[in-house]
Structures are given as structure tokens and as C-alpha cells.
Design a protein around this motif. Structure first.
Motif, short mmCIF file in Angstrom:
data_model
loop_
_atom_site.label_atom_id
_atom_site.label_comp_id
_atom_site.label_asym_id
_atom_site.label_seq_id
_atom_site.Cartn_x
_atom_site.Cartn_y
_atom_site.Cartn_z
N PRO A 189 0.79 -1.24 0.00
CA PRO A 189 0.00 0.00 0.00
C PRO A 189 0.81 1.28 0.00
N ASP A 190 1.95 1.33 0.66
CA ASP A 190 2.73 2.57 0.78
C ASP A 190 3.79 2.63 -0.32
N VAL A 191 3.59 3.54 -1.28
CA VAL A 191 4.51 3.61 -2.42
C VAL A 191 4.96 5.04 -2.67
N ASP A 192 6.10 5.17 -3.34
CA ASP A 192 6.66 6.46 -3.73
C ASP A 192 6.45 6.64 -5.23
N CYS A 193 5.66 7.62 -5.61
CA CYS A 193 5.36 7.85 -7.02
C CYS A 193 6.33 8.84 -7.67
N ARG A 194 7.40 9.20 -6.98
CA ARG A 194 8.43 10.10 -7.51
C ARG A 194 7.84 11.45 -7.92
N GLY A 195 6.74 11.85 -7.30
CA GLY A 195 6.12 13.13 -7.62
C GLY A 195 5.32 13.13 -8.91
N LEU A 196 5.18 12.00 -9.55
CA LEU A 196 4.44 11.91 -10.81
C LEU A 196 2.94 11.93 -10.55
N THR A 197 2.20 12.65 -11.38
CA THR A 197 0.75 12.70 -11.26
C THR A 197 0.14 11.42 -11.81
N PRO A 198 -1.13 11.15 -11.48
CA PRO A 198 -1.78 9.96 -12.05
C PRO A 198 -1.72 9.91 -13.57
N ARG A 199 -1.93 11.06 -14.26
CA ARG A 199 -1.88 11.05 -15.71
C ARG A 199 -0.46 10.80 -16.21
N GLU A 200 0.54 11.37 -15.54
CA GLU A 200 1.93 11.14 -15.93
C GLU A 200 2.32 9.68 -15.75
N LEU A 201 1.79 9.04 -14.73
CA LEU A 201 2.06 7.62 -14.53
C LEU A 201 1.44 6.78 -15.65
N GLN A 202 0.26 7.19 -16.13
CA GLN A 202 -0.36 6.51 -17.26
C GLN A 202 0.49 6.69 -18.52
N VAL A 203 0.89 7.91 -18.78
CA VAL A 203 1.72 8.19 -19.96
C VAL A 203 3.02 7.40 -19.88
N LEU A 204 3.60 7.36 -18.70
CA LEU A 204 4.86 6.63 -18.52
C LEU A 204 4.67 5.14 -18.79
N GLY A 205 3.52 4.59 -18.38
CA GLY A 205 3.25 3.19 -18.66
C GLY A 205 3.19 2.90 -20.15
N LEU A 206 2.64 3.83 -20.92
CA LEU A 206 2.58 3.65 -22.37
C LEU A 206 3.96 3.85 -23.00
N LEU A 207 4.79 4.72 -22.39
CA LEU A 207 6.18 4.83 -22.85
C LEU A 207 6.91 3.51 -22.66
N VAL A 208 6.71 2.89 -21.51
CA VAL A 208 7.33 1.60 -21.23
C VAL A 208 6.91 0.58 -22.29
N ASN A 209 5.67 0.68 -22.76
CA ASN A 209 5.17 -0.24 -23.79
C ASN A 209 5.61 0.15 -25.19
N GLY A 210 6.42 1.23 -25.30
CA GLY A 210 6.97 1.61 -26.59
C GLY A 210 6.06 2.43 -27.47
N ARG A 211 5.05 3.09 -26.89
CA ARG A 211 4.11 3.88 -27.68
C ARG A 211 4.70 5.26 -28.02
N SER A 212 4.34 5.76 -29.18
CA SER A 212 4.73 7.11 -29.58
C SER A 212 3.77 8.12 -28.97
N ASN A 213 4.12 9.41 -29.08
CA ASN A 213 3.23 10.45 -28.56
C ASN A 213 1.86 10.40 -29.21
N GLN A 214 1.83 10.18 -30.54
CA GLN A 214 0.56 10.13 -31.24
C GLN A 214 -0.29 8.95 -30.77
N GLN A 215 0.34 7.79 -30.58
CA GLN A 215 -0.39 6.61 -30.10
C GLN A 215 -0.92 6.84 -28.68
N ILE A 216 -0.10 7.46 -27.84
CA ILE A 216 -0.53 7.75 -26.47
C ILE A 216 -1.72 8.71 -26.49
N ALA A 217 -1.64 9.72 -27.35
CA ALA A 217 -2.73 10.70 -27.44
C ALA A 217 -4.04 10.01 -27.84
N ARG A 218 -3.95 9.11 -28.82
CA ARG A 218 -5.17 8.41 -29.25
C ARG A 218 -5.72 7.53 -28.15
#
Length: 337
Positions: free
Chosen positions: A260-289
Motif C-alpha cells: 500500500p505505501d509507495v513512492d510515485c516520484r512526484g508523478l501525477t496519475p496522468r503522468e504515470l499513465q503516460v509513462l506506462g505507455l512509454l514503457v510499452n513503446g508507444r509514440s506520442n501520437q499513439q498515447i494521445a489516441r
């Protein structure tokens, strides 16, 4: 019952950290000195392949053990209703005659056995594990006292060979974990002994789906974040950690643990979502869609992510996020038909 020397030894065996096969054989050796059976067979059920995996035996020839590994034995056990939570059953009490069961007619009787006692084993509060079979060469049926005795010991036998308990030691490596589940290959999940249950660990949870896909792909470890709300509705994140199973039958995939107790490195919920898609190799356009936001908004999120993770490129940010488990992966999607 705890004053019984056999029970004390079995509790010690169940609590030991030795591998499953060694633990099972030690258990049978302990029982052999106290039960009047010429042979024993201890096996765990594998629902994925419809066979019983032998984890220990005494007094059985190799040819008999090879026969017991056949899928037909699993079908006969179901036919004889020995996969139900019930007291030990003797051969004469089975709902079908021994002559109609090839395992007895073609294998056990020619091997010199005339009677047996089948003991279904269940994980306390959990699934059917397998069975312990005691085999006798004499024509006298097992006594009522023996059946009562082995019936009392059956929960301890299950505890000794439970694949679920074999994973507890590995789970302790994840500091701060408060909830955990065992993932089976057939899609089932069961609470990990000693830890709490959680809705994210249910069979139909998207987190479980991600964990199963990861483990089936051969990855032995993965950690990531997942959004939750506390009792007051305040949003936050928990850490999910999955570990592959070792020294257990093949139908056990691994464990999924929640911290339950985690450090999100100051990242917002949306930034964590975007980062997850970066990890999956998505481009900015794919993430936007996928997130239904503008591409320039994605670019701004990526810039913030690079700053907060102190990385110069999106590739290094993805590597650091995956290594530290500091991202929210996208849910797995069913294939398009």
C-alpha cells in the motif's frame, strides 16, 4: 492432538522451508512408521493437464508410478468421487466396482494390492489439492480407527504439500506487502496464507490479467503501480509485484502481492499513465489516441516525466520506470475478432 508426536513432526515439516518434493517425501516417511499400509502415493492435481503429479511415494515400483501419471487416472479419480471434500474412502465404498477401474484392475491388483484408502486433500479455505492413497496387500478392509486417524491428519498433510504455502517464503522478499494471491494456470486465484485478501486480487481483476500475461510470457518478476481510492474516496496508488513460482507443480504460475505505501516520484496519475505507455513503446501520437488527449498535452507530460525522473530521453525514462516499477501499465485488451 498437538501432543501427538506424529502431529508435532508434521507441523514441523509443514513449517520448514525445504522444497516441496523433499517436504512431501519426508512426510510420507514419517507416516510410514505409524500407519499399517504397505505403500503410499501422494499426488497433486494439475487441472491444466488432467494428470496427477506424484510428489512422494513409498513401496511402489517405478512401473506403478508411471501408470499413475496417466491422464486416465485423473478421470477415474473423478469417477470415484475422490476429488470431493469428504472423509477417507476405502475401495469397497467407491461408487464404482474396482473391476471397472483400470487403475485397480490393470495396475494395483496385479502389483499385489487388494485394498486402499483414498484421502482427498484440500487447501484450508481453498481449492482441491490432490490426494493421499494408502495401499494394503491384505484382504481385510482398513479399520474404522485407521480411517478416523488419517481423516484427522488429512488437513496437516494438505498443509505440508500445499503449493500455496510453498510461496510464502518468496513473498516475504517483498517488503511491506499486506495482501497477496496465488495465481493458477487455469485462471483461478487464491489468497496467499498469512496475508490479507484484496479486490484487486480477484480473478477478473485487470491487475490479475496483466500479471497472468506477464508470467505466461516467461517473465519471472515485474513491479508496477495501480490507481486505487481509500475509504474516504481519496485517489492514490498501490504497488503490485508479481513473482514466478519455483519448486511447485506446473499449474501454479506465481504470486501477486500488493504493497500500500509507495513512492510515485512526484508523478501525477496522468503522468504515470503516460509513462506506462512509454514503457510499452508507444509514440506520442499513439498515447494521445489511447488516452483521448491532444498530442501537445502528451509532449508536455513527457517533458515533466523526464524532469521528475532526472533522465535526458524518453527511452531512459522508460527503462528507469520499468526497473523501479514506477508506472501504471495499460490494461491488457482482448484480441479483436
Amino acid at each position: 492432538m498437538r501432543d501427538d508426536p506424529a502431529v508435532a513432526e508434521m507441523i514441523e515439516i509443514a513449517s520448514s522451508g525445504v522444497p516441496l518434493l523433499e517436504r512431501a517425501q519426508t512426510l510420507l516417511d514419517t507416516l510410514q512408521d505409524r500407519l499399517p499400509a504397505e505403500a503410499t502415493w501422494l499426488a497433486l492435481s494439475d487441472p491444466g493437464t488432467n494428470v496427477y503429479a506424484t510428489v512422494g511415494s513409498t513401496g511402489l515400483e517405478r512401473s506403478v508410478l508411471e501408470y499413475l501419471d496417466r491422464p486416465s487416472v485423473s478421470r477415474e479419480i473423478r469417477l470415484a468421487e475422490l476429488d470431493r471434500n469428504r472423509p477417507p474412502v476405502s475401495l469397497a465404498e467407491l461408487p464404482v466396482p474396482a473391476g471397472e477401474l483400470p487403475t485397480w484392475a490393470d495396475c494395483l491388483i496385479p502389483a499385489g494390492f487388494r485394498d486402499g484408502l483414498g484421502v482427498p486433500l484440500f487447501e484450508p479455505g481453498g481449492p482441491y489439492l490432490g490426494m493421499l492413497t494408502l495401499l494394503f496387500s491384505g484382504r481385510n478392509a482398513p479399520s474404522a480407527a485407521l480411517r478416523d486417524r488419517i481423516g484427522q491428519l488429512a488437513p496437516l498433510v494438505a498443509r505440508c504439500v500445499s503449493p500455496m504455502r510453498s510461496l510464502v517464503g518468496t513473498a516475504r522478499l517483498v517488503q511491506g506487502a499486506t495482501s497477496g494471491a496465488v495465481l493458477l494456470r487455469d485462471g483461478s486465484t487464491y489468497p496467499l496464507p498469512g496475508l490479507e485478501d484484496h479486490s484487486l486480487l480477484a480473478r477478473d481483476s485487470p491487475v490479475v490479467e496483466i500479471a497472468r500475461g506477464t508470467l505466461l510470457a516467461g517473465q519471472v518478476y515485474r513491479s508496477f503501480l495501480w490507481p486505487v481510492e481509500d475509504c474516504a474516496g481519496v485517489p492514490g496508488h498501490v504497488r503490485m509485484t508479481m513473482l514466478t513460482a519455483t519448486e511447485v507443480p506446473d499449474f501454479v504460475l506465481g504470486t501477486l502481492l500488493l504493497t500500500p505505501d509507495v513512492d510515485c516520484r512526484g508523478l501525477t496519475p496522468r503522468e504515470l499513465q503516460v509513462l506506462g505507455l512509454l514503457v510499452n513503446g508507444r509514440s506520442n501520437q499513439q498515447i494521445a489516441r489511447q488516452l483521448t488527449i491532444a498530442a501537445r498535452t502528451v509532449a508536455a507530460h513527457v517533458e515533466h516525466i523526464l524532469h521528475k525522473l532526472d533522465t535526458p530521453t524518453r527511452t531512459l525514462a522508460a527503462v528507469r520506470a520499468e526497473r523501479e516499477g514506477c508506472y501504471v501499465p495499460p490494461p491488457r485488451r482482448a484480441p479483436t475478432r
